[in-house]
Structures are given as C-alpha cells and as structure tokens.
Scaffold this motif. Structure first.
Motif, PDB file in Angstrom:
ATOM      1  N   GLN A  19       0.828  -1.216   0.000  1.00 12.86           N
ATOM      2  CA  GLN A  19       0.000   0.000   0.000  1.00 12.86           C
ATOM      3  C   GLN A  19       0.859   1.262   0.000  1.00 12.86           C
ATOM      4  O   GLN A  19       0.503   2.267  -0.607  1.00 12.86           O
ATOM      5  CB  GLN A  19      -0.944  -0.004   1.212  1.00 12.86           C
ATOM      6  N   ASN A  20       2.011   1.206   0.650  1.00 15.97           N
ATOM      7  CA  ASN A  20       2.912   2.365   0.687  1.00 15.97           C
ATOM      8  C   ASN A  20       3.395   2.692  -0.723  1.00 15.97           C
ATOM      9  O   ASN A  20       3.426   3.858  -1.136  1.00 15.97           O
ATOM     10  CB  ASN A  20       4.101   2.051   1.604  1.00 15.97           C
ATOM     11  N   VAL A  21       3.748   1.662  -1.502  1.00 15.25           N
ATOM     12  CA  VAL A  21       4.231   1.878  -2.873  1.00 15.25           C
ATOM     13  C   VAL A  21       3.099   2.395  -3.758  1.00 15.25           C
ATOM     14  O   VAL A  21       3.267   3.375  -4.491  1.00 15.25           O
ATOM     15  CB  VAL A  21       4.822   0.563  -3.461  1.00 15.25           C
ATOM     16  N   ILE A  22       1.928   1.758  -3.637  1.00  8.43           N
ATOM     17  CA  ILE A  22       0.798   2.162  -4.492  1.00  8.43           C
ATOM     18  C   ILE A  22       0.412   3.618  -4.217  1.00  8.43           C
ATOM     19  O   ILE A  22       0.186   4.397  -5.141  1.00  8.43           O
ATOM     20  CB  ILE A  22      -0.400   1.206  -4.283  1.00  8.43           C
ATOM     21  N   THR A  27       0.370   9.294  -5.861  1.00  5.75           N
ATOM     22  CA  THR A  27       0.678  10.686  -5.517  1.00  5.75           C
ATOM     23  C   THR A  27       1.482  11.349  -6.626  1.00  5.75           C
ATOM     24  O   THR A  27       1.328  12.535  -6.903  1.00  5.75           O
ATOM     25  CB  THR A  27       1.498  10.742  -4.200  1.00  5.75           C
ATOM     26  N   MET A  28       2.354  10.566  -7.271  1.00  7.43           N
ATOM     27  CA  MET A  28       3.199  11.146  -8.316  1.00  7.43           C
ATOM     28  C   MET A  28       2.408  11.412  -9.594  1.00  7.43           C
ATOM     29  O   MET A  28       2.898  12.068 -10.510  1.00  7.43           O
ATOM     30  CB  MET A  28       4.378  10.217  -8.621  1.00  7.43           C
ATOM     31  N   GLY A  29       1.190  10.887  -9.675  1.00 10.27           N
ATOM     32  CA  GLY A  29       0.328  11.165 -10.826  1.00 10.27           C
ATOM     33  C   GLY A  29       0.931  10.729 -12.136  1.00 10.27           C
ATOM     34  O   GLY A  29       1.051  11.508 -13.068  1.00 10.27           O
ATOM     35  N   THR A  30       1.356   9.497 -12.215  1.00 10.19           N
ATOM     36  CA  THR A  30       2.025   9.025 -13.434  1.00 10.19           C
ATOM     37  C   THR A  30       1.055   8.318 -14.380  1.00 10.19           C
ATOM     38  O   THR A  30       1.281   7.197 -14.828  1.00 10.19           O
ATOM     39  CB  THR A  30       3.182   8.078 -13.066  1.00 10.19           C
ATOM     40  N   MET A  31      -0.041   8.987 -14.674  1.00  9.31           N
ATOM     41  CA  MET A  31      -0.994   8.551 -15.688  1.00  9.31           C
ATOM     42  C   MET A  31      -1.517   7.118 -15.485  1.00  9.31           C
ATOM     43  O   MET A  31      -1.820   6.422 -16.431  1.00  9.31           O
ATOM     44  CB  MET A  31      -0.355   8.610 -17.080  1.00  9.31           C
ATOM     45  N   ARG A  32      -1.531   6.677 -14.238  1.00 14.92           N
ATOM     46  CA  ARG A  32      -2.035   5.340 -13.903  1.00 14.92           C
ATOM     47  C   ARG A  32      -1.301   4.239 -14.680  1.00 14.92           C
ATOM     48  O   ARG A  32      -1.893   3.255 -15.119  1.00 14.92           O
ATOM     49  CB  ARG A  32      -3.542   5.269 -14.155  1.00 14.92           C
ATOM     50  N   LEU A  68      -8.312  -6.287  -4.979  1.00 12.87           N
ATOM     51  CA  LEU A  68      -6.876  -6.553  -5.036  1.00 12.87           C
ATOM     52  C   LEU A  68      -6.544  -8.048  -5.134  1.00 12.87           C
ATOM     53  O   LEU A  68      -5.387  -8.411  -5.282  1.00 12.87           O
ATOM     54  CB  LEU A  68      -6.182  -5.968  -3.799  1.00 12.87           C
ATOM     55  N   ARG A  69      -7.579  -8.862  -5.039  1.00 14.87           N
ATOM     56  CA  ARG A  69      -7.309 -10.311  -5.015  1.00 14.87           C
ATOM     57  C   ARG A  69      -6.581 -10.766  -6.280  1.00 14.87           C
ATOM     58  O   ARG A  69      -5.613 -11.524  -6.207  1.00 14.87           O
ATOM     59  CB  ARG A  69      -8.633 -11.068  -4.843  1.00 14.87           C
ATOM     60  N   ALA A 145      12.439   3.394  -1.894  1.00 13.58           N
ATOM     61  CA  ALA A 145      11.180   4.138  -1.732  1.00 13.58           C
ATOM     62  C   ALA A 145      11.182   5.357  -2.627  1.00 13.58           C
ATOM     63  O   ALA A 145      12.220   5.734  -3.191  1.00 13.58           O
ATOM     64  CB  ALA A 145      11.016   4.559  -0.276  1.00 13.58           C
ATOM     65  N   PHE A 146      10.011   5.933  -2.757  1.00 22.27           N
ATOM     66  CA  PHE A 146       9.898   7.193  -3.494  1.00 22.27           C
ATOM     67  C   PHE A 146      10.259   8.326  -2.539  1.00 22.27           C
ATOM     68  O   PHE A 146       9.934   8.261  -1.345  1.00 22.27           O
ATOM     69  CB  PHE A 146       8.479   7.374  -4.020  1.00 22.27           C
ATOM     70  N   ALA A 147      10.922   9.330  -3.101  1.00 25.45           N
ATOM     71  CA  ALA A 147      11.409  10.437  -2.260  1.00 25.45           C
ATOM     72  C   ALA A 147      10.269  11.103  -1.499  1.00 25.45           C
ATOM     73  O   ALA A 147      10.460  11.610  -0.396  1.00 25.45           O
ATOM     74  CB  ALA A 147      12.136  11.446  -3.123  1.00 25.45           C
ATOM     75  N   ASN A 148       9.068  11.079  -2.088  1.00 27.76           N
ATOM     76  CA  ASN A 148       7.946  11.768  -1.436  1.00 27.76           C
ATOM     77  C   ASN A 148       7.356  10.978  -0.267  1.00 27.76           C
ATOM     78  O   ASN A 148       6.454  11.440   0.411  1.00 27.76           O
ATOM     79  CB  ASN A 148       6.855  12.102  -2.465  1.00 27.76           C
ATOM     80  N   SER A 149       7.855   9.769  -0.052  1.00 23.23           N
ATOM     81  CA  SER A 149       7.251   8.961   1.019  1.00 23.23           C
ATOM     82  C   SER A 149       8.273   8.469   2.036  1.00 23.23           C
ATOM     83  O   SER A 149       7.987   7.558   2.792  1.00 23.23           O
ATOM     84  CB  SER A 149       6.544   7.749   0.399  1.00 23.23           C
TER      85      SER A 149
END
Lengths: 180, 299
Positions: A19-22, A27-32, A68-69, A145-149
């Motif tokens: 969930q942390n990665v998702i 948050t980064m809005g990378t066009m899904r 998510l299954r 991790a992503f810098a924003n998290s």
C-alpha cells in the motif's frame, strides 16, 4: 562510491509494503501506469542472489468483493510471497497488522540467518526499530522508496537507499486503457 | 664665479663688432652694470672696475636699493661717480629673455666658469647616478627573490605531479595486469550462454539510433523484434526498451507506439533520442530528460 560493495554471493530478501508503494505512485500522478514489481525486484537484486520476495497487504474477508485479489494472485504467479492480513479498518480506511507482520518477518529471517541483505520497499519510519534489530544481528538493510514517502530519519538508518522514482519501473503499453 | 665680466672689454668688442662711432661709444661707455651694497656709514654705493666709488644719483637713482644689480648710466663729477638706474637685473629680467639670449648667456657663464661648474655638476651627476643605480639594484634583487621563490614553488609542484604520476602509473599498471589476467581467463573460458543471448542476440548495437517520429511514436533500425517491454521512471527522465516475447508493446515496421509518451514528453518535431545499451537493466536506456545520475549509471 558506496562503502559497502555488492557481493554476488549475497542472499537478498525483499519486503514490500504494497500500500505504501501504491500510494506513492498515485501521488506522483504518473498517468495510472502499471508499476512493475517484478522489474523492481530484479533491478534491486542486481547480480545478487534473490532468496525471497515478500509482499505485505490486507485482504477482505471471505465473501466480500476484493479488488486486489487478482493483483495478489498475479504477484504470487510472478514469484512473490504475498502475506495479506485480514484486518482492514473500513471506517478509518487504513490497514491493520501489516506493518507489524512485515517487521516480524524482517527480524525473524535475520535472526534465522536466512538472508545477508534485506531490501525494504517502504518509506514508513515505523520500520526503523525492525531495521535496527536486523542490522544489529549483522545484516545489511537497504530501503527502496519514493522520495515523497520517505523520512530523513529512515534514510539515515539504512545502509543503502534506492530512489524508486529514478528507476524505469512504470510499464508503458501500445494501447490505451480502454482498449485493454 | 670669481671672475667678473670685464665690461670695458666687452664694450670695446661691441664697438668693433658693430662699427660704432666714438661719439656714440662715449655714451655707451657711461653704461655700467653695478651691484650696490650698504657701506658702514649706511650709504648705498657700488664700485666701478676701475676702482671709482659710485653713489646713487640723488634725483634719478634713489630707486636703487642695497643688494640690487642695475644697468646704470654713470656720471662723473670730479672724482666721484653718480648712478642712474636704467634696468634692474633681477629674476624678472632673466625670465623675460628670449631663448637664444638665454642660451648665449648660459654658454658665456659656462665658458667662464667651466672649471668650477664642471666638478660640481660631475659630483651631482654621480650622486644622482649612484642613487638610480641603487634603486635599480634593489629592484633587481627584489625581482631575483621573486623569481627564486617562483622557481621553488614550481619545483614543489613538479615534485607533487611526479608523485601523482607515479601513483597513476602504478594504478594503471596494476589495472592493465588485472585486465591481461582477465583476458587470459576469458580466452580459456568461453562466454556464458546468457551473455551471448543478451548482448549479441538482442543488442547487437550498443548505441542504437532511436528517433522520435511522432507524439507517441519512436523508430529505430535496431527494433528487430515484435514485442518489447517498455518502462519509464516515475521522474520521467529515463525509459528502458527491452525485447521480450511476452512484451506488452508491439513493434510494427520498426516503429513502436507508446501510449501517453506525448503527455510525458511533449512532441516538438522529429528528434534523435540519446540511447545506449545498459547492462544493469538489460535493455536500451533512453534518456528522455537529461539527468547526471542516468549518465553515470547510478539509477
């Protein structure tokens, strides 16, 4: 130049807080674009020896629709060990038990000497005590991790930090989402 | 300047030179250059070269003061002479002279007083020369000291460079030895199947020419496979293109269409995209936006 060099004989174990990665990707809005967990595991492992890759998440109780299954099944198909706790607080919209489950697994494997390097994929600073326990038992702990998290405290605690936003991990396709 | 100018002699020469008649000369002979002084009794007087005492004329000579030199007209009364001042010889007189007159005067003064002036000038000149030479000597010494310190500095630099070069050479030699050893090992052991597969079968060209030909389209002569996996970094700076049988991107006529590329990187006409084979990713790494970490391979 890294002080600690990568050794091809190192046994690597990856622990992903899903969930942390998702959340970070959203948050980064990378066009899904789809985040490629398989490529991430490969790139993080490099030439080292991957001995286990765990993904931690929650799941809905039996009989309740769980979006998510299918994704968990896909990860299992790719070789990840998905540990999904049946403990989700619907009112507060937050997962329960997951962080503790990940921390326990990280420390337990360290004590059992099942890996040389643990790669934790999460920026959550709640894991710092678990990281320190693993390090104190002679294990090397890396965080991706992503810098924003990720907190500065977390960066300081680990032996190596991987910036996920710089890794080509978002999968592109030829067709649009509707076509898929 | 002990020798006074013989004015009578000068007058005689003047008469001969210009052919002046005696009548006029009688008048000229009355002209004298005199320097006046105050006598013990307080009177202001002067003395002719012939020895006669000259007093100031009581009507026309009272403007003469003690210590002054005048061109005077001298009138004789019995045995006494009386002077009427015609022209005062002071600094103003000399400043009013023309240049040729100054030169003439200077040459006369020089010729008359050469024996006295010459040693004095020589002494002054020598003193000046000594002073200048001392200055130049101190300057030269200073320059020499500076040059010496620079030489020392350069020596130290050369020494440091020599040490550095020796270290570099030693490092290179050990690197070369290691490479030779590696080459020998590789020669004996054939490359693994996976290496051949990845680097030769899929990535024959490590520096592919990839061209953006549309907002969502890229083209390359090196796109020889039907399916590719294409990934982009979240910071949208790099993209990897990896041939794979189960790849989600289809290549048609060496063209790949990537949904959303135009949004990530706005299209502004056909351009070449910097790309190279990256062994870490086992794929072509395409730089969308420049980033030092991509180039150095720190991703």
């Amino acid at each position: 130049m890294a002080l600690l060099s990568e050794n091809s004989n190192d046994r690597v174990m990856i622990f992903v807080d899903l969930q942390n990665v998702i959340r970070s990707v959203e948050t980064m809005g990378t066009m899904r674009l789809n985040f490629d967990f398989y490529a991430m595991a490969m790139y993080l492992t490099g030439t080292r020896n991957l001995v286990g890759a765990y993904v931690f998440d929650t799941r809905m109780p039996f009989g309740v629709e769980d979006r998510l299954r299918r994704f968990h099944d896909k990860l299992r198909y790719l070789g990840f060990r998905v540990i999904a706790r049946e403990a989700y607080d619907e009112n507060r919209k937050e997962q329960k038990e997951v962080d503790v489950a990940l921390a326990c697994e990280l420390v337990a494997h360290a004590f059992k000497d099942n890996y040389d390097v643990a790669i934790l994929v999460s920026g959550d600073r709640d894991f710092i005590p678990a990281i320190q326990h693993a390090q104190s038992s002679g294990k090397r702990v890396e965080v991706a991790a992503f810098a924003n998290s990720v907190s500065e405290e977390m960066r300081r605690s680990v032996d190596r930090f991987h910036e996920l936003e710089k890794m080509p991990l978002l999968q592109m396709t030829s067709t649009t989402e509707e076509e898929q | 300047m002990n020798d006074k100018v013989d004015f009578l002699d000068f007058q005689k020469k003047f008469q001969e030179q210009y052919g002046i008649i005696d009548q006029d000369m009688a008048k000229i002979r009355k002209i004298h250059i005199l320097t006046f002084r105050t006598a013990e009794d307080g009177r202001i007087l002067s003395r002719l070269s012939t020895g006669g005492i000259v007093f100031r004329h009581k009507e026309t000579g009272m403007n003469i003061n003690s210590g002054e030199t005048w061109v005077c007209e001298v009138i004789e009364r019995n045995t006494t002479f009386f002077a009427t001042g015609l022209l005062k010889l002071d600094a103003k007189f000399f400043f009013d002279l023309r240049s040729d007159q100054v030169e003439e005067l200077a040459s006369i003064v020089w010729e008359k007083n050469r024996s006295i002036l010459e040693p004095r000038f020589e002494e002054m000149y020598l003193a000046q020369m000594r002073e200048k030479l001392d200055e130049k000597l101190s300057e030269s010494k200073k320059r020499e000291e500076e040059a010496n310190s620079r030489v020392e500095e350069l020596k130290r630099e050369i020494e440091a460079l020599n040490i550095k070069n020796k270290m570099v050479i030693a490092a290179m030699e050990s690197e070369l030895a290691a490479l030779k050893e590696k080459k020998t090992t590789e020669t004996h052991a054939p490359p693994s199947e996976s290496q051949v597969n990845i680097e030769e079968r899929y990535f024959a060209n490590v520096h592919p020419k990839i061209r953006r030909i549309g907002p969502d389209e890229i083209f390359s002569e090196d796109f020889r496979h039907r399916n590719y996996f294409v990934h982009i970094s979240a910071d949208q700076s790099a993209m990897t293109i990896r041939p794979h049988d189960q790849g989600t991107v289809v290549c048609v006529d060496k063209k790949i269409t990537l949904n959303g590329l135009g949004i990530i990187s706005p299209y502004s006409g056909p351009t070449d995209m910097p790309a190279e084979y990256n062994p870490k990713y086992g794929a072509y790494l395409v730089m969308i936006k420049y980033s030092a970490s991509i180039i150095s391979g720190d991703i």
